[in-house]
Scaffold this motif. Structure first.
Motif: not given
Ligand SMILES: [Zn+2]
Lengths: 456, 192
Positions: A32, A191, A187-188, A246, A26-29
């Protein structure tokens, strides 16, 4: 600041499966945020419990550092605590025959739209400040991550597979210091470094066909349309694929924070604040009459996430890590944008959410007159029974705290007029015009003054 | 009546409304809009989104648009439900400056994310208090846009006529026509 290798005293779990590095996605907050959330079923892992990695393989979830005074039988690392290696080379682009290359090309095209969008915040100073933080966190990958600031009043950040990171203004408004922002940016970046997006894309593609794949892929990668809130709903609908990613990005992001000298506790605090905002919002509006924010409706923040990051931060502290917060630097860097973001938040018309958020911000910065002014603006806009008095009190507090922007007297005057106090209303509106004689609404305000004078 | 291919954005809007609508040509004439009427001096192409909402254009919706949206009651939004960020809700207790704030916030939620006002004045349509506002900003595709709108409340409901056009050429091109429309506004109620 005392900085020592934060991982020095941590025992890496043996034989971390290579597949762990590849499994995830995944790749978005928001995703998350979604992790855990309403579906949360995990809590920090008990000692000796087996931790399942993304590929179903297992690693022991125990760490050998026990804070003093802590019962060692209770203190455990919630996941294998270790340096997490990047899974992509510096400057790497996928080779053309792979599906990943196709995805990158689509993202490159979307990036060109993003670059010219009216939602993009084009402020060289602010962009350079945030890019600087990203570069610091990404270290030698600095050149591979490109940051775009997006004026959308929702808490979110996204990372596309080609290194395009979007940072939405709702996040910039909620972060209280540089370290909290760094938690999300880290965090990003994680990813990206862990190549989560391509695995996620493959997951999606295996479950859907045709156009839906492209729509959802675009939504998941947060690139089209820019700042599209509807996309969040789509992300939410498939977020359950991405739980492991996440968690891994949370932990790797926190590692990056530590390596850049930030206080790792900021990551947990940010989630705590979001949990508090949600809880307070539901308290203010228990009947849920006000519209739910997309963010809170589909991606509730997670207590699990807050707790895991707190445990890790405590462990970092035990190994001698201290870090900076950058609180005043952060507020200074936002500059006038902070008030723009506050205005955008109020314009969502989601008053319970805005009230909860403003309470939290005021708690954190009680000396800040601007925040009181926006509380006044909130009550003026909501305009329920008793709100006029609340607004007037908030405006007065703002003035007492030394807030001197002309808009204060505009809001104050309009509220007083509505409340039937023509003398106070006219006086405040005249102050507004004295402070801002060239204001674009000067003609209208003159009209309001004239009308009030005529009826008093 | 002339049929015109819908622009992309409007197609999406109409699809969401669950219907297939077509543009019709409107020749110079006097038109009713809720409690008021106005007069056009040149042909326009119009599509009705619903009974209270229509969109008019001369060169295509992405280049110039006159949007008529009326009967926005308490708790309703200016641009309906098709938008992602929905914008604030109307409250009949809003004063004229607050009505203009409502309009501007709605525009920011409706494709002009950084809209700012350049001028705001009060005026009257018969017995109805109204405002005119000049605004501008970049739309979501980064196109510089200028606009002019009229708003007023009648029977506890908000009504607006909103002109938006590309700042290069197209805004100026229709400005005399739109100014004429605003100057021609008349209340349908006979004053006593
Ligand atoms: Zn994320």
């Amino acid at each position: 600041m005392t900085w020592t290798d934060p991982f020095r005293s941590w025992r890496s779990p043996t034989n971390v499966p290579a597949a762990f590095a590849r499994a995830a996605g995944v790749l978005c907050l928001t995703a998350c945020v979604a992790t855990g959330g309403g579906k949360s079923e995990t809590t920090p892992i008990a000692e000796g419990q087996i931790v399942e990695a993304g590929d179903g393989s297992v690693s022991p979830g125990v760490v050998d550092v026990t804070p003093e005074g802590t019962d060692s039988s209770l203190y455990v690392e919630p996941l294998p605590l270790r340096p997490i290696p990047a899974d992509i080379d510096i400057g790497e682009r996928p080779s053309l025959e792979t599906d990943e290359a196709g995805l990158w090309m689509q993202m490159d095209r979307a990036e060109r739209q993003l670059a010219t969008s009216g939602k993009r915040i084009r402020d060289p100073e602010l962009e350079s400040y945030i890019t600087g933080i990203v570069c610091d966190l990404a270290n030698q990958y600095c050149g591979d991550v490109r940051v775009y600031l997006v004026r959308t009043p929702i808490f979110n950040a996204t990372m596309a597979p080609n290194g395009v990171m979007q940072v939405w203004s709702g996040l910039l408004l909620r972060a209280q210091d540089e370290a909290q922002l760094a938690a999300v940016l880290g965090h990003e970046i994680a990813h990206y470094l862990r190549r989560h997006s391509i695995k996620r894309f493959r997951d999606i593609r295996s479950k859907l066909t045709g156009l839906a794949v492209f729509r959802i892929a675009a939504a998941v990668f947060g690139v089209a349309p820019v700042g599209d809130v509807a996309a969040l709903g789509m992300m939410g609908s498939i977020q359950s694929y991405s739980r492991d990613h996440e968690r891994e990005s949370d932990f790797m992001g926190q590692n990056l924070m530590v390596e850049s000298g930030y206080d790792p506790m900021a990551a947990s605090e940010l989630w705590a604040q979001l949990n508090r905002e949600r809880a307070r919002m539901e308290e203010i509006d228990p009947d849920k009459k006000s519209p739910r924010s997309v963010f809170f409706a589909s991606h509730p923040p997670s207590e699990e996430r807050e707790e895991n990051l707190r445990l890790r931060a405590e462990a970092f502290a035990q190994s001698g890590v201290e870090g900076r917060r950058g609180r005043e630097d952060y507020i200074a860097a936002l500059g006038e944008w902070r008030e723009v973001f506050l205005r955008d938040e109020l314009e969502l018309g989601e008053y319970a959410q805005s009230e909860a958020l403003l309470e939290i911000l005021v708690d954190s910065r009680p000396e800040d007159g601007a925040l009181r002014y926006f509380q006044g603006e909130l009550y003026r806009a909501r305009s329920q029974d008793g709100d006029a008095d609340l607004a007037l009190a908030a405006y007065a507090e703002a003035a007492e705290l030394g807030y001197t922007e002309a808009g204060l007297y505009r809001g104050w005057g309009l509220t007083a007029l509505k409340n039937g106090d023509n003398a106070a209303g006219v006086a405040a509106l005249k102050t507004y015009l004295d402070l801002a004689p060239e204001a674009p609404d000067a003609g209208m305000i003159q009209f309001m003054i004239g009308s009030a004078d005529a009826t008093s | 009546m002339k049929k015109i291919v819908l622009s992309l954005g409007l197609t999406a809007l109409l699809l969401m409304a669950g219907c297939a609508k077509q543009f019709v040509q409107v020749d110079p004439s006097t038109q009713q809009f809720g409690p008021v009427s106005f007069t056009t001096a040149q042909p326009w192409n119009k599509v009705d989104i619903n009974a209270d909402h229509s969109m008019w254009t001369v060169d295509g919706l992405t280049l110039n648009t006159l949007e008529l949206t009326g009967n926005v009651g308490k708790g309703k939004r200016l641009f309906g439900s098709a938008k992602t960020i929905k914008g604030p809700q109307f409250d009949p207790s809003m004063s004229l400056p607050e009505q203009s704030e409502f309009l501007l916030a709605s525009l920011r939620a409706d494709g002009l994310p950084n809209a700012e006002i350049f001028g705001l004045e009060a005026f009257r349509i018969g017995e109805i208090d109204a405002f005119t506002v000049y605004f501008g900003g970049e739309n979501e595709d980064g196109l510089d846009t200028l606009g002019l709108a009229v708003g007023f409340v009648h029977d506890e409901a908000f009504h607006a006529i909103i002109y938006r056009a590309a700042s290069e050429h197209y805004y100026e091109k229709l400005l005399p026509e739109v100014t004429g429309i605003i100057e021609s506004l008349k209340s349908n109620e006979v004053s006593t």
